[in-house]
Design an enzyme around this catalytic site. Structure first.
Site, PDB file in Angstrom:
ATOM      1  N   ASN A  85      -3.399   2.606   4.838  1.00 55.46           N
ATOM      2  CA  ASN A  85      -2.393   1.541   4.769  1.00 55.46           C
ATOM      3  C   ASN A  85      -2.364   0.899   6.154  1.00 55.46           C
ATOM      4  O   ASN A  85      -2.255   1.596   7.155  1.00 55.46           O
ATOM      5  CB  ASN A  85      -1.034   2.179   4.421  1.00 55.46           C
ATOM      6  N   GLY A  86      -2.516  -0.418   6.224  1.00 53.65           N
ATOM      7  CA  GLY A  86      -2.527  -1.096   7.525  1.00 53.65           C
ATOM      8  C   GLY A  86      -3.767  -1.965   7.659  1.00 53.65           C
ATOM      9  O   GLY A  86      -4.415  -2.289   6.660  1.00 53.65           O
ATOM     10  N   ARG A 133       6.444  -0.665  -3.937  1.00 51.88           N
ATOM     11  CA  ARG A 133       6.039  -1.256  -2.656  1.00 51.88           C
ATOM     12  C   ARG A 133       5.134  -2.468  -2.840  1.00 51.88           C
ATOM     13  O   ARG A 133       4.951  -3.248  -1.907  1.00 51.88           O
ATOM     14  CB  ARG A 133       5.318  -0.197  -1.818  1.00 51.88           C
ATOM     15  N   TRP A 161      -2.739  -3.138  -1.658  1.00 46.96           N
ATOM     16  CA  TRP A 161      -2.297  -4.539  -1.675  1.00 46.96           C
ATOM     17  C   TRP A 161      -3.326  -5.269  -0.835  1.00 46.96           C
ATOM     18  O   TRP A 161      -3.426  -5.040   0.384  1.00 46.96           O
ATOM     19  CB  TRP A 161      -0.903  -4.643  -1.068  1.00 46.96           C
ATOM     20  N   LYS A 178      15.424 -15.723  -4.244  1.00 41.12           N
ATOM     21  CA  LYS A 178      15.528 -14.767  -5.353  1.00 41.12           C
ATOM     22  C   LYS A 178      14.868 -15.354  -6.596  1.00 41.12           C
ATOM     23  O   LYS A 178      14.101 -14.694  -7.275  1.00 41.12           O
ATOM     24  CB  LYS A 178      16.994 -14.432  -5.682  1.00 41.12           C
ATOM     25  N   GLU A 205      10.964 -15.605  -6.242  1.00 40.73           N
ATOM     26  CA  GLU A 205      10.275 -14.317  -6.144  1.00 40.73           C
ATOM     27  C   GLU A 205       9.985 -13.691  -7.502  1.00 40.73           C
ATOM     28  O   GLU A 205       8.901 -13.155  -7.713  1.00 40.73           O
ATOM     29  CB  GLU A 205      11.137 -13.312  -5.367  1.00 40.73           C
ATOM     30  N   CYS A 242       0.830  -1.201   0.000  1.00 41.49           N
ATOM     31  CA  CYS A 242       0.000   0.000   0.000  1.00 41.49           C
ATOM     32  C   CYS A 242       0.870   1.259   0.000  1.00 41.49           C
ATOM     33  O   CYS A 242       1.843   1.348   0.740  1.00 41.49           O
ATOM     34  CB  CYS A 242      -0.943   0.071   1.185  1.00 41.49           C
ATOM     35  N   GLU A 250      18.808 -17.942   0.243  1.00 37.31           N
ATOM     36  CA  GLU A 250      18.597 -16.641  -0.402  1.00 37.31           C
ATOM     37  C   GLU A 250      18.588 -16.800  -1.932  1.00 37.31           C
ATOM     38  O   GLU A 250      17.786 -16.169  -2.622  1.00 37.31           O
ATOM     39  CB  GLU A 250      19.684 -15.658   0.072  1.00 37.31           C
ATOM     40  N   LYS A 252       6.986  -4.845  -1.223  1.00 36.41           N
ATOM     41  CA  LYS A 252       8.351  -4.532  -0.791  1.00 36.41           C
ATOM     42  C   LYS A 252       8.427  -4.454   0.730  1.00 36.41           C
ATOM     43  O   LYS A 252       9.353  -4.956   1.347  1.00 36.41           O
ATOM     44  CB  LYS A 252       8.766  -3.200  -1.414  1.00 36.41           C
ATOM     45  N   HIS A 293      18.144 -36.454   3.025  1.00 39.33           N
ATOM     46  CA  HIS A 293      17.123 -36.872   3.981  1.00 39.33           C
ATOM     47  C   HIS A 293      15.709 -36.670   3.437  1.00 39.33           C
ATOM     48  O   HIS A 293      14.768 -36.566   4.208  1.00 39.33           O
ATOM     49  CB  HIS A 293      17.305 -36.119   5.299  1.00 39.33           C
TER      50      HIS A 293
END
Ligand code: G6P
Length: 609
Positions: free
Chosen positions: A101-102, A27, A75, A486, A489, A2, A482, A604, A505
């Protein structure tokens, strides 16, 4: 997640608002909307999808006039991605428009109450409830109505509100979600972050929780939700326009990958002296006596920041000899964690606003931990909540997939671990040696970045494959996580990262002919073991892409493809090993035709728990 931009001044604000909200597109959002006041009437335009769709609508209607207005990117949290659910929302009596926003946690109870009073809702959102509540409490003064409504609300919010009956007034408020007021010459630009303000003014007020600001073209007044006046400080935004512009690059992620050497030089500047084996971290100096007694370090983060925190755990145990753990902030927060005496909790976060990390930080603080921040955004909520901290100084990160913030976080954690280690047992020579090596990282990164064309070629060979593994050991187990993050995403390829030893395993069952497995196989304590794991993958038809230390020719016998990184002590190797994986993920997303900077469903800065 947002974005809010609002304007009060003498100019027609549609273009200012659209330009501002475009700067916040990074964002993450799924719909957008604009409200302005013109001749005492609200005009609201909303659209699903990109801000470009909103612009098309505005163009088709010949533009939207008004010198007071607000715009929002949503969002979705409550209710699907529809135009009805997009902000701004309005009340059904007074002519009030709200962007938010929230999350309003008690929205269901408030909605029932408002329905009993006859209000009719047209969306499924918590924000419409807030608009109705402000309308319900309106008695001729918007500022008082907003204060009264916010006294009834639990949850997190940054809001901007306008009203037909007060056509020159904008009221904004915050609790939990960021908001700042840019103070220009006879005009005010309010926004969720400085990127939307900087082209108008560099002077801004950062709102604190429960602050309400009433703004008109003549000036502004700050108070609390209980109407207690607040004296505000004007901050200078330390942001250059070029930092938030693409320049010659195709995507912000690409720009930020290539910016990493420069970013780290900034992170390091003035913070250590290799000859004397000294680390100088101003943000820790006031707490040195307390921090030296640290008995346990708890590192908290989410997403990429968690992976940096995981590396931090290895660093604190290895270099400072302090028992350490790293964990999902979201899990720490709700599992009744035990905080013993002399525990230091470190919040790792690019934005400093991630709701899960913030909540965990507050929990750790309440339980008596000394809190530290490893944060990029100066003045962010976490930066203000922590007792001490070290900023990343990598500049604004716009790409949703975090890159330069990750290396900044790992670099800062390395310096912190050395700062503590040196004060506890480490000699000046050992510390100096590592600092000298740390200082070579930016140049060595440049060497890796110069291999971009080769990394692209390798990526092309595997880009059609839907399942990838990323494997590493020790310091590079989190780096492998990571690498996998990447790739998933931005290219939407399924990828798993794990300790190389764990593969046998269970995950080994996934390996079939040609499945790509990226191994971080740099020279280090567990090199031989990694080689065995590589053999296990090859024996089952998997294709190995190895990230190996320059000069290791042997590895070519075991891997289909090799990406070399310069030699560096193992504890610093994640800073180099991550770079080719970032480049691979970037190329995979571009080759698959995805919008690298606006990946689907991602935000973001995630300001909801
Ligand atoms: C979101 C972003 C990730 C980021 C995570 C933590 O999920 O999409 O890229 O790593 O939040 O963000 P922070 O700002 O706390 O580092």
């Amino acid at each position: 997640m947002c974005g809010i931009v609002a304007y009060v001044g003498s100019k027609h604000c549609q273009n200012i608002l659209i330009e501002g909200i475009k700067r916040l597109e990074y964002r993450g959002y799924d719909s957008s909307g604009l409200a302005t006041l013109h001749n005492g009437k609200l005009i609201i335009t909303r659209a699903v999808g990109r801000v470009a769709s909103l612009e098309d609508k505005l163009e088709a209607m010949g533009g939207q006039p008004g010198t007071v207005g607000l715009v929002h990117t949503r969002w979705a949290t409550h209710g699907g991605v529809t135009e009805f659910n997009a902000h701004p929302h309005r009340d059904d009596r007074v002519g009030i428009a709200v962007v938010h926003n929230g999350i309003i946690e008690n929205y269901a109870a408030l909605k029932t109450l408002l329905e009993e009073k006859g209000h009719k809702f047209s969306s499924q959102t918590d924000t419409e409830v807030l608009a109705m509540l402000i309308g319900e409490l309106y008695e001729g003064d918007l500022e008082s109505a907003v204060q009264a409504a916010l006294r009834e609300v639990t949850g997190a919010y940054a809001i901007a509100v306008i009203c037909e009956r007060e056509p020159e007034t904008l009221v904004v408020a915050r609790k939990g979600s960021p908001l700042m007021v840019g103070v220009g010459n006879g005009e005010y630009v309010v926004a969720s972050d400085g990127a939307a303000i900087i082209s108008h003014t560099s002077q801004a007020i950062m709102l604190d929780d429960y602050n309400v600001v009433k703004i008109t073209p003549k000036g502004f007044r700050t108070s609390t939700i209980h109407n207690v006046p607040v004296t505000h400080k004007i901050h200078q935004l330390e942001l250059e326009l070029e930092e938030i512009e693409l320049g010659a690059f195709s995507h912000f992620m690409q720009k930020e990958i290539f910016e990493q050497p420069k970013a780290l030089r900034n992170t390091f500047r003035g913070r250590f002296n290799s000859d004397e084996g000294r680390v100088i971290l101003g943000g820790l100096a006031d707490h040195a006596k307390e921090l030296v007694k640290t008995k346990r370090v708890v590192l908290l983060g989410q997403g990429t920041a968690l992976h940096a925190a995981m590396i931090g755990r290895y660093l604190f145990e290895d270099l400072a000899k302090i028992p350490s753990t790293s964990e999902f902030a979201s899990e720490f927060r709700y599992r009744n964690p035990i905080i013993e005496e002399n525990t230091v909790a470190i919040a790792v976060s690019q934005s400093g606003e991630t709701a899960d990390t913030l909540a965990a930080l507050v929990e750790a603080k309440d339980r008596g931990a000394v809190t530290m921040g490893v944060i990029n955004v100066v003045g962010s909520t976490m930066a203000r909540e922590t007792d001490a901290g070290v900023y990343l100084r990598v500049g604004p990160e716009i790409g949703v997939a975090s890159t330069k913030a990750f290396v900044g976080q790992v670099a800062v954690l390395t310096m912190m671990a050395l700062w503590l280690g040196r004060r506890r047992f480490m000699g000046a020579n050992d510390c100096g040696d590592l600092l000298r090596q740390l200082n070579t990282i930016p140049d060595k990164m440049e060497q890796i970045l110069s291999l971009d064309a080769q990394v692209k070629q390798i990526t092309e060979r595997y880009v059609e494959r839907e399942n990838w593994l990323f494997l590493g050991r020790g310091y590079n187990y989190p780096t492998a996580m990571e690498g996998a993050l990447k790739l998933k995403e931005i290219s939407y390829i399924h990828a798993e990262g794990m300790p190389a030893a764990e593969m046998k395993h269970g995950p080994i069952a996934l390996i079939n002919e040609g499945m790509p497995a990226v191994f971080i196989a740099n020279r280090g304590k567990q090199y031989e073991k990694v080689m065995s794991n590589i053999q296990e993958v090859r024996a089952r038809g998997g294709h190995v892409i190895a990230i190996a230390t320059e000069g290791d020719n042997e590895i070519k016998h075991y891997a289909e493809d090799v990406m070399y990184i310069p030699d560096i002590p193992e504890c610093l190797s994640p800073l180099l090993a991550v770079v080719p994986m970032q480049m691979m993920a970037y190329h995979a997303a571009v080759l698959r035709g995805h919008d690298v900077d606006k990946p689907r469903n991602l935000a973001k800065s995630v300001t909801v728990e």
